[in-house]
Enzyme design. Sequence first.
Site, PDB file in Angstrom:
ATOM      1  N   ALA A 115      -2.158  38.173 -12.318  1.00 22.12           N
ATOM      2  CA  ALA A 115      -1.239  39.316 -12.274  1.00 22.12           C
ATOM      3  C   ALA A 115      -1.631  40.516 -13.127  1.00 22.12           C
ATOM      4  O   ALA A 115      -1.153  41.631 -12.868  1.00 22.12           O
ATOM      5  CB  ALA A 115       0.144  38.846 -12.680  1.00 22.12           C
ATOM      6  N   PRO A 117      -3.398  43.755 -14.741  1.00 26.93           N
ATOM      7  CA  PRO A 117      -2.421  44.336 -15.670  1.00 26.93           C
ATOM      8  C   PRO A 117      -1.033  44.582 -15.091  1.00 26.93           C
ATOM      9  O   PRO A 117      -0.196  45.189 -15.753  1.00 26.93           O
ATOM     10  CB  PRO A 117      -3.078  45.671 -16.043  1.00 26.93           C
ATOM     11  N   GLY A 118      -0.785  44.133 -13.857  1.00 27.00           N
ATOM     12  CA  GLY A 118       0.595  44.157 -13.394  1.00 27.00           C
ATOM     13  C   GLY A 118       0.953  45.236 -12.381  1.00 27.00           C
ATOM     14  O   GLY A 118       2.134  45.459 -12.123  1.00 27.00           O
ATOM     15  N   SER A 119      -0.039  45.875 -11.779  1.00 25.13           N
ATOM     16  CA  SER A 119       0.299  46.905 -10.782  1.00 25.13           C
ATOM     17  C   SER A 119       1.094  46.285  -9.643  1.00 25.13           C
ATOM     18  O   SER A 119       2.154  46.790  -9.251  1.00 25.13           O
ATOM     19  CB  SER A 119      -0.972  47.541 -10.220  1.00 25.13           C
ATOM     20  N   LYS A 120       0.585  45.165  -9.125  1.00 25.01           N
ATOM     21  CA  LYS A 120       1.284  44.558  -7.990  1.00 25.01           C
ATOM     22  C   LYS A 120       2.513  43.794  -8.477  1.00 25.01           C
ATOM     23  O   LYS A 120       3.532  43.766  -7.792  1.00 25.01           O
ATOM     24  CB  LYS A 120       0.327  43.662  -7.195  1.00 25.01           C
ATOM     25  N   ASP A 138      -1.603  35.029 -15.723  1.00 23.20           N
ATOM     26  CA  ASP A 138      -3.014  35.420 -15.813  1.00 23.20           C
ATOM     27  C   ASP A 138      -3.676  34.535 -16.862  1.00 23.20           C
ATOM     28  O   ASP A 138      -3.010  33.957 -17.709  1.00 23.20           O
ATOM     29  CB  ASP A 138      -3.162  36.900 -16.203  1.00 23.20           C
ATOM     30  N   ASP A 165      -4.466  28.822 -16.551  1.00 24.32           N
ATOM     31  CA  ASP A 165      -5.559  28.900 -15.598  1.00 24.32           C
ATOM     32  C   ASP A 165      -4.972  28.736 -14.194  1.00 24.32           C
ATOM     33  O   ASP A 165      -4.405  27.685 -13.860  1.00 24.32           O
ATOM     34  CB  ASP A 165      -6.573  27.782 -15.895  1.00 24.32           C
ATOM     35  N   CYS A 236     -10.617  43.245  -4.062  1.00 26.34           N
ATOM     36  CA  CYS A 236     -11.045  44.638  -3.868  1.00 26.34           C
ATOM     37  C   CYS A 236     -12.568  44.629  -3.694  1.00 26.34           C
ATOM     38  O   CYS A 236     -13.289  45.336  -4.388  1.00 26.34           O
ATOM     39  CB  CYS A 236     -10.588  45.530  -5.007  1.00 26.34           C
TER      40      CYS A 236
HETATM   41  C1  LIG Z   1      -8.031  41.840  -9.560  1.00 24.73           C
HETATM   42  S1  LIG Z   1      -7.403  41.429 -11.115  1.00 24.73           S
HETATM   43  C2  LIG Z   1      -5.687  41.347 -10.807  1.00 24.73           C
HETATM   44  C3  LIG Z   1      -5.017  42.686 -10.696  1.00 24.73           C
HETATM   45  C4  LIG Z   1      -3.508  42.592 -10.629  1.00 24.73           C
HETATM   46  N1  LIG Z   1      -3.075  41.732  -9.551  1.00 24.73           N
HETATM   47  C5  LIG Z   1      -2.877  43.949 -10.461  1.00 24.73           C
HETATM   48  O1  LIG Z   1      -2.525  44.329  -9.338  1.00 24.73           O
HETATM   49  O2  LIG Z   1      -2.734  44.638 -11.471  1.00 24.73           O
HETATM   50  C6  LIG Z   1      -7.817  39.738 -11.266  1.00 24.73           C
HETATM   51  C7  LIG Z   1      -7.194  39.043 -12.447  1.00 24.73           C
HETATM   52  O3  LIG Z   1      -7.516  37.655 -12.347  1.00 24.73           O
HETATM   53  C8  LIG Z   1      -7.518  37.133 -13.644  1.00 24.73           C
HETATM   54  N2  LIG Z   1      -8.164  35.815 -13.612  1.00 24.73           N
HETATM   55  C9  LIG Z   1      -9.479  35.494 -13.641  1.00 24.73           C
HETATM   56  N3  LIG Z   1      -9.645  34.158 -13.610  1.00 24.73           N
HETATM   57  C10 LIG Z   1      -8.402  33.613 -13.559  1.00 24.73           C
HETATM   58  C11 LIG Z   1      -7.907  32.290 -13.525  1.00 24.73           C
HETATM   59  N4  LIG Z   1      -8.737  31.229 -13.549  1.00 24.73           N
HETATM   60  N5  LIG Z   1      -6.566  32.107 -13.505  1.00 24.73           N
HETATM   61  C12 LIG Z   1      -5.721  33.156 -13.491  1.00 24.73           C
HETATM   62  N6  LIG Z   1      -6.132  34.446 -13.533  1.00 24.73           N
HETATM   63  C13 LIG Z   1      -7.449  34.676 -13.554  1.00 24.73           C
HETATM   64  C14 LIG Z   1      -8.253  38.204 -14.450  1.00 24.73           C
HETATM   65  O4  LIG Z   1      -7.957  38.069 -15.814  1.00 24.73           O
HETATM   66  C15 LIG Z   1      -7.694  39.480 -13.827  1.00 24.73           C
HETATM   67  O5  LIG Z   1      -6.621  39.962 -14.581  1.00 24.73           O
END
Ligand SMILES: C[S@@+](CC[C@H](N)C(=O)[O-])C[C@H]1O[C@@H](n2cnc3c(N)ncnc32)[C@H](O)[C@@H]1O
Length: 310
Positions: A115, A117-120, A138, A165, A236
């Site tokens: 989630a 930084p939380g945009s969605k 996250d 995780d 993305c």
């Molecule tokens: C594309 S970003 C998410 C952006 C977010 N959904 C938004 O809209 O702001 C992917 C996120 O996955 C997290 N991430 C990476 N590995 C992970 C895991 N094993 N479990 C949970 N989150 C994980 C990263 O820390 C990162 O914040």
Amino acid sequence: MSVKISDDLLSFFRDFVGDRLDDLIYCYSKPLPEAFRVNTLKVRKEVCLELLKDEGLDVVPVPFTVDGFYAKPEGVLSVSLWHMLGYVYVQGPVSMLITDLLEIEPGCRVLDLCAAPGSKATHIAQKQAGKGVLVANDVSRTRLKALASNMQRCGVVNGIITLADGRRFGYRHREFFDRVLVDAPCSSLGIGMKDWTVLKYWNPKTSIRLARLQTNLLFSGYSALKKGGILVYSTCTFHPYENEMVVSSLVEKHGDAEVVQLGLQNIEFDNGLEEWNQLRFSSEMKKTARIFPYQSGAEGFYVAKIRKRG
Ligand SMILES: C[S@@+](CC[C@H](N)C(=O)[O-])C[C@H]1O[C@@H](n2cnc3c(N)ncnc32)[C@H](O)[C@@H]1O
């Protein structure tokens, strides 16, 4: 300065986008347009738009989203009082479209597995209108700080933030959520204009390594989804390893996973692939979508929507 793209990536793009390569590189050389949504948890949409107009901002709806607007002049909103008050959330327009696809209704239980930084997550909360529960998870402690700050700024009162995780989270909460978003970590080729280093250093191993993580996250997220519920998987990025290969493996493993036609409107996109480079995917992948920056005029994304039959 001009965009530097690794030889591996150039050869992938030549094969993958063909004569649209120049368009793609042109998109990488330009900044993303500034888009925002009004955070209706804090202010009514019409009231906020009127305030912005009084400030001299020119605001036009993003035609392919429910809640998005473009703002001109750019660069004003993200440092404005309206941003700090949580009245507006500056966010890429395609990112908003991803949340629209979740069909959030007030009262539903939602899991946002990755989630920060939380945009969605804040967009989901806005659509829930304070009713139901949002679990925003996250794995990164640092990024959770930004998530917490954004949730607080936006006045989210029904949100729970968890540090776990995501590869395991879903198995501890089986069939608990009406909606699950897996917005997976990825090679970020769709937002290369924000950070050219992803273009400079990409090689196929980057996508292969991420595909394993993404598959584990998707399977875990699917486990947390109730029967009849909807899961959206998004990245993305463009590479089939991180997209069709991941979603196809879920559909092949879980007979109750039904890929839903997206019904995107007012935006060009490519249908997901049934095969690529000697790899064959489920024929259902054609219902998923890949949106390139030259189609959206903004970020690039891949998205799949899955319903758990029940
Ligand atoms: C594309 S970003 C998410 C952006 C977010 N959904 C938004 O809209 O702001 C992917 C996120 O996955 C997290 N991430 C990476 N590995 C992970 C895991 N094993 N479990 C949970 N989150 C994980 C990263 O820390 C990162 O914040």
